[in-house]
Motif scaffolding. Structure first.
Motif, PDB file in Angstrom:
ATOM      1  N   GLU A 130      44.486  41.577 -15.587  1.00  0.00           N
ATOM      2  CA  GLU A 130      44.779  40.309 -16.074  1.00  0.00           C
ATOM      3  C   GLU A 130      46.426  40.195 -16.537  1.00  0.00           C
ATOM      4  O   GLU A 130      47.105  39.289 -16.172  1.00  0.00           O
ATOM      5  N   LEU A 131      46.843  41.323 -17.151  1.00  0.00           N
ATOM      6  CA  LEU A 131      48.251  41.383 -17.304  1.00  0.00           C
ATOM      7  C   LEU A 131      49.074  41.289 -16.059  1.00  0.00           C
ATOM      8  O   LEU A 131      50.206  40.532 -16.160  1.00  0.00           O
ATOM      9  N   VAL A 132      48.512  42.055 -15.160  1.00  0.00           N
ATOM     10  CA  VAL A 132      49.696  42.015 -13.873  1.00  0.00           C
ATOM     11  C   VAL A 132      49.573  40.617 -13.225  1.00  0.00           C
ATOM     12  O   VAL A 132      50.437  39.794 -13.045  1.00  0.00           O
ATOM     13  N   ALA A 133      48.326  39.974 -13.339  1.00  0.00           N
ATOM     14  CA  ALA A 133      48.207  38.586 -12.670  1.00  0.00           C
ATOM     15  C   ALA A 133      49.038  37.713 -13.431  1.00  0.00           C
ATOM     16  O   ALA A 133      49.802  36.673 -12.912  1.00  0.00           O
ATOM     17  N   ALA A 134      48.928  37.736 -14.786  1.00  0.00           N
ATOM     18  CA  ALA A 134      49.576  36.858 -15.812  1.00  0.00           C
ATOM     19  C   ALA A 134      51.068  36.994 -15.697  1.00  0.00           C
ATOM     20  O   ALA A 134      51.966  35.995 -15.533  1.00  0.00           O
ATOM     21  N   ALA A 135      51.681  38.161 -15.452  1.00  0.00           N
ATOM     22  CA  ALA A 135      53.164  38.575 -15.323  1.00  0.00           C
ATOM     23  C   ALA A 135      53.483  38.051 -13.938  1.00  0.00           C
ATOM     24  O   ALA A 135      54.863  37.283 -14.074  1.00  0.00           O
ATOM     25  N   LYS A 136      52.779  38.132 -13.050  1.00  0.00           N
ATOM     26  CA  LYS A 136      53.134  37.560 -11.747  1.00  0.00           C
ATOM     27  C   LYS A 136      53.208  35.931 -11.745  1.00  0.00           C
ATOM     28  O   LYS A 136      54.228  35.291 -11.228  1.00  0.00           O
ATOM     29  N   ALA A 137      52.107  35.344 -12.414  1.00  0.00           N
ATOM     30  CA  ALA A 137      51.922  33.958 -12.496  1.00  0.00           C
ATOM     31  C   ALA A 137      53.092  33.242 -13.152  1.00  0.00           C
ATOM     32  O   ALA A 137      53.611  32.200 -13.042  1.00  0.00           O
ATOM     33  N   LEU A 138      53.682  33.967 -14.019  1.00  0.00           N
ATOM     34  CA  LEU A 138      54.579  33.484 -15.077  1.00  0.00           C
ATOM     35  C   LEU A 138      56.104  33.857 -14.709  1.00  0.00           C
ATOM     36  O   LEU A 138      57.128  33.480 -15.354  1.00  0.00           O
ATOM     37  N   SER A 139      56.288  34.534 -13.808  1.00  0.00           N
ATOM     38  CA  SER A 139      57.734  34.900 -12.941  1.00  0.00           C
ATOM     39  C   SER A 139      58.123  33.608 -12.076  1.00  0.00           C
ATOM     40  O   SER A 139      57.108  33.053 -11.380  1.00  0.00           O
ATOM     41  N   THR A 140      59.350  33.261 -12.013  1.00  0.00           N
ATOM     42  CA  THR A 140      59.825  32.335 -11.271  1.00  0.00           C
ATOM     43  C   THR A 140      61.263  32.693 -10.669  1.00  0.00           C
ATOM     44  O   THR A 140      61.514  33.998 -10.925  1.00  0.00           O
ATOM     45  N   LYS A 141      61.762  32.281  -9.941  1.00  0.00           N
ATOM     46  CA  LYS A 141      62.948  32.640  -9.233  1.00  0.00           C
ATOM     47  C   LYS A 141      63.941  32.946 -10.244  1.00  0.00           C
ATOM     48  O   LYS A 141      64.949  33.672 -10.088  1.00  0.00           O
ATOM     49  N   LYS A 142      64.028  32.163 -11.265  1.00  0.00           N
ATOM     50  CA  LYS A 142      64.969  32.219 -12.408  1.00  0.00           C
ATOM     51  C   LYS A 142      64.611  32.871 -13.513  1.00  0.00           C
ATOM     52  O   LYS A 142      65.196  33.433 -14.544  1.00  0.00           O
ATOM     53  N   SER A 143      63.251  33.476 -13.841  1.00  0.00           N
ATOM     54  CA  SER A 143      62.872  34.190 -14.850  1.00  0.00           C
ATOM     55  C   SER A 143      61.820  35.101 -14.466  1.00  0.00           C
ATOM     56  O   SER A 143      61.110  35.259 -13.373  1.00  0.00           O
ATOM     57  N   LYS A 144      61.404  36.159 -15.526  1.00  0.00           N
ATOM     58  CA  LYS A 144      60.279  37.125 -15.136  1.00  0.00           C
ATOM     59  C   LYS A 144      59.392  36.961 -16.295  1.00  0.00           C
ATOM     60  O   LYS A 144      59.358  36.308 -17.352  1.00  0.00           O
ATOM     61  N   GLY A 145      57.913  37.280 -15.987  1.00  0.00           N
ATOM     62  CA  GLY A 145      56.965  37.202 -17.029  1.00  0.00           C
ATOM     63  C   GLY A 145      56.659  38.149 -18.023  1.00  0.00           C
ATOM     64  O   GLY A 145      56.006  37.729 -19.145  1.00  0.00           O
ATOM     65  N   LEU A 146      57.302  39.369 -17.850  1.00  0.00           N
ATOM     66  CA  LEU A 146      57.077  40.638 -18.834  1.00  0.00           C
ATOM     67  C   LEU A 146      58.165  41.198 -19.135  1.00  0.00           C
ATOM     68  O   LEU A 146      59.002  41.698 -17.990  1.00  0.00           O
ATOM     69  N   PHE A 147      58.531  41.828 -20.310  1.00  0.00           N
ATOM     70  CA  PHE A 147      59.770  42.490 -20.781  1.00  0.00           C
ATOM     71  C   PHE A 147      59.110  43.743 -21.428  1.00  0.00           C
ATOM     72  O   PHE A 147      58.561  43.545 -22.454  1.00  0.00           O
TER      73      PHE A 147
ATOM     74  N   SER B 287      57.590  41.500 -11.374  1.00  0.00           N
ATOM     75  CA  SER B 287      57.174  40.651 -12.700  1.00  0.00           C
ATOM     76  C   SER B 287      58.320  40.787 -13.954  1.00  0.00           C
ATOM     77  O   SER B 287      57.924  40.542 -14.822  1.00  0.00           O
ATOM     78  N   LEU B 288      58.921  41.987 -13.774  1.00  0.00           N
ATOM     79  CA  LEU B 288      59.515  42.663 -14.975  1.00  0.00           C
ATOM     80  C   LEU B 288      60.869  42.361 -15.055  1.00  0.00           C
ATOM     81  O   LEU B 288      61.789  42.358 -14.302  1.00  0.00           O
ATOM     82  N   LEU B 289      61.301  42.067 -16.424  1.00  0.00           N
ATOM     83  CA  LEU B 289      62.735  41.761 -16.615  1.00  0.00           C
ATOM     84  C   LEU B 289      63.301  42.952 -16.877  1.00  0.00           C
ATOM     85  O   LEU B 289      63.230  43.882 -17.565  1.00  0.00           O
ATOM     86  N   LEU B 290      64.380  43.292 -16.142  1.00  0.00           N
ATOM     87  CA  LEU B 290      65.168  44.444 -16.226  1.00  0.00           C
ATOM     88  C   LEU B 290      66.503  44.232 -16.496  1.00  0.00           C
ATOM     89  O   LEU B 290      67.117  43.108 -16.357  1.00  0.00           O
ATOM     90  N   GLY B 291      67.226  45.053 -17.362  1.00  0.00           N
ATOM     91  CA  GLY B 291      68.733  45.051 -17.639  1.00  0.00           C
ATOM     92  C   GLY B 291      68.988  43.955 -18.856  1.00  0.00           C
ATOM     93  O   GLY B 291      69.978  43.094 -18.446  1.00  0.00           O
ATOM     94  N   PHE B 292      68.235  43.602 -19.574  1.00  0.00           N
ATOM     95  CA  PHE B 292      68.776  42.623 -20.635  1.00  0.00           C
ATOM     96  C   PHE B 292      69.689  43.048 -21.563  1.00  0.00           C
ATOM     97  O   PHE B 292      70.056  44.100 -21.640  1.00  0.00           O
TER      98      PHE B 292
END
Length: 427
Positions: A179-196, A246-251
């Protein structure tokens, strides 16, 4: 806050030492003069080290505590030393010299300090209050049946999520890794990521993966356990988050700071209870917390519990006075323990009776975090020092990046980590 996380921006009014004696601060300038230019008449001067906490007001608080102690014990002066930067390296280097502090804090307890004779067993400091400390706090400072520190605060780490964002997307807070993998993917867009989870894309997730699939890192008798089939399965599973991008990197800040979450850059972030006041201020009640989800059916979710522990220098000249200070502050003074835990970011008091009276932790997401820590809390083993953890994390990073054979990478890491632990334990 956890010792093994990127520190928040440091704030404070000094980066040196202040002497406290007879219930007052004797010097307002940075000084290493244990007499502070005063004639306080104290028979003993304790040097007490703290790392530079990021939460505003913490430095002033520890000076107040020292002042209260010297008022109650005018024959003992306290030099409070506030250490910015790489605290662990500075402490380890200083412990080898005559300038070593009498009392000092360490994060994520390292039993090697006890095995090398650098910290004293202080079972007598607990007295009848020992049973009031939570199981995690006592077990985490034990070596060969003796206790080598008093836990000051429990730092709870869990997964934050934005209620409104997940609700709008029709996503429930994840309770399984799938469910975490699916949520992170679904919440990711071209401009943002689902999970940090950290700027390196790994953070705590390697150890969380092992724990969440029923595995362990190191056994109590010093055997590396992260080479198990459960560990390999879960670490390999982490690669899905990277493959899905799905992961935010380098914030601009790392996972220990909630800015990516509060600024709406990500709707889910692994972070600590210490950040909850800032998150509440920014988002109101539009957030919730859950543990890192179980990897699969039959396994258990995980909440990591770190924190800071007060220790006494086993080679110091003022051991009895040092024990008296630790006992007075971290065993006897429940009001000060509660103040330290809930007034400068949120932390959980290790004493059950103190935690029960901490009003700011008694409702809402803060209370839920405490409950989660009690139900699912895991602490790193005392052998999990920099050499061992770095070896594991290097292998985990390659596995999630798809660089090499996962089984081979993990086997090599086990061999190397076992060598490091054997050195720790004198094998």
């Amino acid at each position: 806050m956890s010792a093994r996380r990127t520190e928040l921006s440091r704030r404070g009014f000094l980066t040196g030492s202040l002497l406290v004696a007879a219930g007052s601060v004797l010097s307002t300038a940075c000084s290493t003069d244990p007499n502070g230019g005063s004639g306080s008449g104290a028979k003993t001067t304790l040097n007490v080290w703290y790392h530079a906490y990021g939460e505003a007001g913490t430095q002033q608080a520890v000076l107040r505590y020292a002042t209260a102690f010297t008022k109650a014990n005018p024959d003992i002066a306290v030099k409070v030393t506030w250490v910015p930067g790489d605290y662990s390296s500075k402490l380890n280097a200083t412990l080898l010299t005559a300038a070593a502090p009498d009392v000092f804090e360490i994060g994520d307890f390292n039993e090697n300090l006890a095995r090398r004779g650098q910290i004293a067993a202080i079972d007598d400091v607990y007295g009848s209050a020992k049973s009031d400390f939570n199981k995690n706090a006592v077990e985490s400072v034990g070596v060969n049946g003796k206790l080598y520190g008093v836990k000051m605060i429990d730092d709870v780490m869990m997964l934050y999520y934005r209620k409104s964002v997940l609700s709008k997307a029709g996503i429930k807070p994840p309770t399984t890794f799938d469910e975490l993998v699916a949520a992170a993917k679904a919440l990711s867009t071209k401009k943002s990521k689902g999970l940090f989870v950290g700027n390196d894309g790994l953070g705590d997730t390697g150890t969380l993966a092992v724990f969440s699939n029923g595995g362990d890192l190191v056994t109590p008798d010093g055997k590396v356990a992260f080479g198990s089939a459960q560990a390999l399965e879960a670490l390999t599973g982490l690669k899905r988050l990277h493959d899905d991008k799905s992961l935010l990197l380098g914030f601009t800040t790392d996972w220990g700071d909630p800015s990516a979450f509060t600024q709406g850059v990500v709707p889910m972030q692994w972070c600590g209870l210490w950040a909850m006041p800032a998150i509440s201020e920014a988002l109101g009640d539009d957030f919730g917390v859950v543990p890192w989800p179980a990897f699969k059916t039959g396994a258990s979710p995980v909440v990591r519990v770190g924190g800071w522990t007060s220790c006494v220098n086993a080679k110091g000249k003022n051991m009895e006075a040092a024990k008296k200070f630790v006992q007075w502050l971290w065993v006897q003074q429940s009001d000060l323990q509660k103040d330290f835990a809930e007034s400068y970011g949120f932390h959980v008091p290790p004493r059950a009776s103190v935690a029960a009276t901490a009003k700011k932790l008694s409702s809402g997401a803060a209370k839920e975090s405490v409950v989660l820590s009690q139900k699912y809390g895991k602490h790193y083993p005392g052998t999990w020092d920099t050499a061992v953890s770095s070896t594991f994390n290097a292998a985990a990073a390659k596995i999630v990046a798809g660089e090499g054979d996962p089984a081979g990478l993990l086997a090599d890491a086990v061999k190397k980590a076992q060598g490091e632990i054997d050195k720790q334990r004198g094998a």
